[in-house]
Design a protein around this motif. Structure first.
Motif, mmCIF file in Angstrom:
data_model
loop_
_atom_site.group_PDB
_atom_site.id
_atom_site.type_symbol
_atom_site.label_atom_id
_atom_site.label_comp_id
_atom_site.label_asym_id
_atom_site.label_seq_id
_atom_site.Cartn_x
_atom_site.Cartn_y
_atom_site.Cartn_z
ATOM 1 N N ALA A 322 -13.006 -17.781 39.016
ATOM 2 C CA ALA A 322 -14.225 -17.735 39.820
ATOM 3 C C ALA A 322 -15.277 -18.674 39.238
ATOM 4 O O ALA A 322 -15.978 -19.391 39.967
ATOM 5 N N GLU A 540 -4.419 -7.865 42.988
ATOM 6 C CA GLU A 540 -5.178 -8.894 42.287
ATOM 7 C C GLU A 540 -4.391 -9.332 41.050
ATOM 8 O O GLU A 540 -3.320 -8.831 40.743
ATOM 9 N N TYR A 585 -7.778 -12.016 47.263
ATOM 10 C CA TYR A 585 -9.212 -11.978 46.998
ATOM 11 C C TYR A 585 -9.748 -13.362 46.638
ATOM 12 O O TYR A 585 -10.844 -13.757 47.058
ATOM 13 N N GLY A 586 -8.988 -14.133 45.877
ATOM 14 C CA GLY A 586 -9.435 -15.451 45.442
ATOM 15 C C GLY A 586 -9.659 -16.405 46.598
ATOM 16 O O GLY A 586 -10.517 -17.297 46.529
ATOM 17 N N TYR A 588 -10.946 -15.753 49.557
ATOM 18 C CA TYR A 588 -12.275 -15.544 50.136
ATOM 19 C C TYR A 588 -13.368 -16.024 49.178
ATOM 20 O O TYR A 588 -14.418 -16.501 49.617
ATOM 21 N N THR A 589 -13.117 -15.928 47.881
ATOM 22 C CA THR A 589 -14.067 -16.473 46.906
ATOM 23 C C THR A 589 -14.170 -17.988 47.054
ATOM 24 O O THR A 589 -15.269 -18.557 47.034
ATOM 25 N N VAL A 593 -17.504 -20.169 48.024
ATOM 26 C CA VAL A 593 -18.017 -21.233 47.158
ATOM 27 C C VAL A 593 -18.140 -22.547 47.934
ATOM 28 O O VAL A 593 -19.125 -23.279 47.815
#
Length: 630
Positions: A322, A540, A585-586, A588-589, A593
C-alpha cells in the motif's frame, strides 16, 4: 461503512431520544478522542524508544564491538506493548483488514444490521478473552526475564489493556450506530452471550474432524463475508472451536496471541513500515522515480516501464505494498493519463506490479513467511530477486503491446536532465543496495538492517533532501503503530488458529493429501498456485501466509520442492489473488491511489494477470530461478 454514514442511516430512529444523544455524545466524543490520543502517544513513544534502543545496539555492536544482550529482551517487550496498543488504535481508526465486498452490495438498512451484528460478535469475542488474559497474568507473574528480571505478567497485561480499549471503542461505535433505545438491549445481549458461552459444555466434541469444516471452513468464511475483520474472524472461529469441541482453557488462545506478537524478528515489520514512510516524506521515493522517468520515460510506453522499475526500487525499501502504490501512483498517474494511457491500464499496471514485487526484498511478506516457517530470511531475500525480475519482464511485454497507440513524449532524451536527476537520486538509490547487501552478505540481521536504513534516511535525507519535522514524525509513528497493530494481530490470531488445526491432526492430514497427489511435484505446485490465488483473494495476503505457510512448507519439503522456491511460488500466487478483482483488496487500493473507477480497470487487469500467471508457472517449472544463487 464509516461511523458518519451509519449515523445518517439511523438518524431517523435516533431522533426518538434526542435528549439522551445531546447529553451523551459530546462527553463520549471527548472521552474517546482523548483516550485515543493517549493510546497513540504512548504507543508512538514506545516505538520511538525501541528504535533508539535498537540503534544503540547496532552502534555498540558495529562501531564499539560491544554486544548489549539485554536490549533484545527489552525491545521485544516494548514491541509487544506498542503492537497491542496499535491493535486498539487500528480498531478505532478502522484500518483492520476486512472483506467489505458483500456488505457494500446490501441496501443501507441491511448493511447497518450486518455491521451491528459483526460488531456484537467482536464484542463477545473480546469479552471472552478478558478472564483468561487476567488468569495468564497471575500465572506468569512469578516468572522473570533472564537479563532484566522483568515479571512475566507484564506481557499479558498488554493484552488486557488492548482488549479493554477495544471494548470501549466498540461500545462507542455501537452507540453511534444505534438509537439509544436499541443500544442497551444489544449491549446486554452481547454480555449475555459471553456469559452463556462460559457455561456451555463441549457438546460437539464427538463430531471429530467435521468440526474443522464447521468452524474453520464455513465459520471463518461466513464471518469474513459479513465484514468482521479477518484477524478477528480467525480468532472468533478458534475461540468457538475451543469452547464447543475441547476441554482446553481459553488462556491457550491468549498465550498464542502473546507468543505470536513476541518474536523479535517480527519487530522488523514496524521498522520497515516506518522506513517506508520516511522515504516518502523526505522525497527519496520521488527522486528515484524522477531519475527513471528521465532515463526511459519518453519512449513509447515509457511511463509504464517507469512504473514497473519504480515499484521494483521502492518495494525494496518500504516493504509495504500500500505504501509502494501510494508513493508511485500519485506521481505517475497524471502524466500517464496526459500521455494517452488508458485509465484502466494505469490502475491495472499499478496493482499487478505491486503483486509482482511481493518477492523483492525486504518485502514484509518475505519476513513473515520466514518467521512463521523457519526458512532463512537471508535465503528468501536472495531467492526473491530473480523471480521479481521474471514477473516484471512479463508485465513489461504486456505494457509494450498495449502502448503501441500511445503518444511518444514530445521532448527528446535530455542527458543533462538524466545527470541532474541521477545526482539527486544517488542517496535514495544507494539505500536498497545497502539494505540488500547487508542482509545477503550476512553482515546484519533483517532487524538491524531496518534500523540502519532508518538512521541512514534520518541523516542523509535531512542533509540532501527535506528533513522531518516533529509533527510529521509524530504522525508517521502513529501511522506505523496502527498499520503494525493491524498486521500483528493477524499473525497472532492466525497463529492461534493454525495451532488449533495442528493439534486437531489436520496438518498431518493435509500434508499426506498434498504429498500423495497424482503427478508428484508438478501437481503439488499446480494445486498450491490455485489454492493460494484463492486464499490471497479471500483471506488477504498475510493471513493466508500465516495460516497455511507453516502447514504446506513441510509438505513441499517432503515431496522434494525447495522451501525457498515454494515460498516464491506461494507469495506470487497469493499476490495475484490479493490484487485480482472482484475480491482482491489490493485491487481496490490501486484504483483508489490511481483515482480510477474499479469498473474501468477490471477488464484491463486480464492481460496483466495472465502475464503474471504465466510468470508464476515459469518460476514453478524452473527451480533455478529461485535457488540458483543460494
Amino acid at each position: 461503512m464509516d461511523t458518519a454514514e451509519l449515523t445518517r442511516t439511523t438518524s431517523g430512529a435516533a431522533g426518538a431520544a434526542p435528549g439522551i444523544r445531546a447529553a451523551v455524545d459530546p462527553a463520549l466524543d471527548f472521552l474517546e478522542r482523548n483516550i485515543g490520543r493517549v493510546v497513540d502517544a504512548v504507543a508512538a513513544t514506545l516505538l520511538l524508544v525501541d528504535i533508539v534502543l535498537l540503534g544503540s545496539a547496532v552502534t555498540a555492536r558495529y562501531l564499539l564491538h560491544i554486544p548489549i544482550t539485554w536490549i533484545e529482551e527489552l525491545a521485544t517487550l516494548l514491541f509487544l506493548w506498542f503492537g497491542m496498543l496499535g491493535v486498539a488504535s487500528a480498531l478505532r481508526r478502522g484500518v483492520h483488514m476486512r472483506l467489505s465486498f458483500f456488505v457494500n452490495m446490501a441496501r443501507p438498512r441491511t448493511r447497518l444490521g450486518v455491521e451491528v451484528f459483526a460488531s456484537l460478535i467482536l464484542l463477545v469475542f473480546l469479552a471472552k478473552l478478558m478472564v483468561p488474559a487476567l488468569e495468564l497474568i497471575d500465572l506468569n507473574h512469578p516468572l522473570r526475564s533472564p537479563n532484566l528480571g522483568i515479571p512475566g505478567s507484564v506481557a499479558p497485561l498488554a493484552t488486557v489493556t488492548s482488549v479493554t480499549l477495544m471494548i470501549f471503542f466498540l461500545l462507542a461505535r455501537l452507540w453511534r450506530m444505534l438509537p439509544p433505545p436499541v443500544f442497551l438491549p444489544c449491549a446486554v445481549a452481547a454480555g449475555a452471550a459471553a456469559y452463556v458461552l462460559e457455561h456451555v459444555p463441549p457438546f460437539m466434541m464427538d463430531l471429530g474432524n467435521l468440526n474443522l469444516l464447521i468452524f474453520f471452513g464455513v465459520g471463518v468464511i461466513t464471518l469474513i463475508m459479513i465484514g468482521l475483520p479477518i484477524a478477528f474472524s480467525f480468532g472468533t472461529a478458534t475461540l468457538l472451536y475451543f469452547l464447543f469441541t475441547t476441554d482446553l482453557p481459553l488462556s491457550v488462545i491468549v498465550g498464542r496471541i502473546n507468543e505470536g506478537m513476541s518474536h523479535f524478528i517480527l519487530l522488523t515489520i514496524p521498522l520497515f513500515i516506518f522506513l517506508g514512510l520516511q522515504i516518502q516524506y523526505t522525497g527519496m521515493a520521488k527522486s528515484m522515480i524522477d531519475f527513471v522517468a528521465a532515463l526511459i520515460g519518453n519512449a513509447r510506453g515509457g511511463l509504464s516501464y517507469v512504473m514497473l522499475c519504480a515499484m521494483y526500487l521502492v518495494s525494496g525499501i518500504s516493504g509495504a505494498k500500500a505504501a509502494d502504490m501510494a508513493a508511485i501512483g500519485p506521481i505517475l498517474s497524471p502524466a500517464m493519463k496526459a500521455r494517452g494511457t488508458r485509465e484502466g491500464d494505469i490502475a491495472a499496471l499499478l496493482a499487478v506490479s505491486a503483486a509482482a514485487a511481493e518477492t523483492i526484498p525486504p518485502s514484509l511478506v518475505l519476513i513473515i513467511i520466514g518467521s512463521v516457517t523457519g526458512i532463512s530470511i537471508a535465503a528468501l531475500f536472495i531467492g526473491g530477486l530473480v523471480p521479481g525480475v521474471v514477473c516484471m519482464l512479463a508485465l513489461a511485454i504486456v505494457a509494450w503491446m498495449r502502448s503501441r497507440k500511445e503518444e511518444v513524449g514530445r521532448n527528446t532524451r535530455s542527458w543533462r536532465l538524466i545527470a541532474k536527476t541521477f545526482i539527486t537520486a544517488v542517496p535514495a538509490l544507494a539505500l536498497p543496495l545497502i539494505i540488500r547487501a547487508a542482509v545477503l552478505e550476512g553482515i546484519a540481521t533483517a532487524t538491524e538492517v531496518a534500523v540502519i536504513g532508518i538512521l541512514y534516511v534520518a541523516v542523509v535525507g535531512a542533509i540532501t533532501m527535506r528533513g522531518i519535522d516533529m509533527r510529521k514524525m509524530a504522525d508517521m509513528l502513529v501511522e506505523t503503530i496502527a498499520i503494525s497493530g493491524a498486521v500483528m494481530i493477524i499473525i497472532a490470531l492466525a497463529g492461534a488458529m493454525s495451532w488449533a488445526l495442528t493439534q486437531s491432526g489436520f496438518a498431518q492430514t493435509l500434508v499426506e493429501f498434498m504429498t500423495n497427489l497424482p503427478g508428484g511435484k508438478a501437481a503439488f505446485l499446480a494445486v498450491s498456485i490455485l489454492a493460494f490465488i484463492v486464499f490471497g483473494s479471500i483471506l488477504e495476503g498475510i493471513p493466508a501466509i500465516v495460516l497455511f505457510g507453516p502447514l504446506l512448507v513441510p509438505a513441499a519439503q517432503a515431496i522434494g520442492v525447495h522451501p525457498v522456491q515454494y515460498a516464491m511460488v506461494v507469495l506470487l500466487s497469493m499476490g495475484l489473488g490479493l490484487f485480482a478483482p472482484p475480491f482482491g483488496y489490493g485491487y481496490y487500493t490501486a484504483c483508489a491511489v490511481a483515482k480510477v473507477s474499479p469498473d474501468h480497470a477490471m477488464w484491463n487487469m486480464v492481460p496483466y494477470l495472465a502475464a503474471l500467471a504465466v510468470a508464476i508457472v515459469v518460476i514453478a517449472a524452473f527451480p533455478w530461478l529461485s535457488i540458483g544463487f543460494l
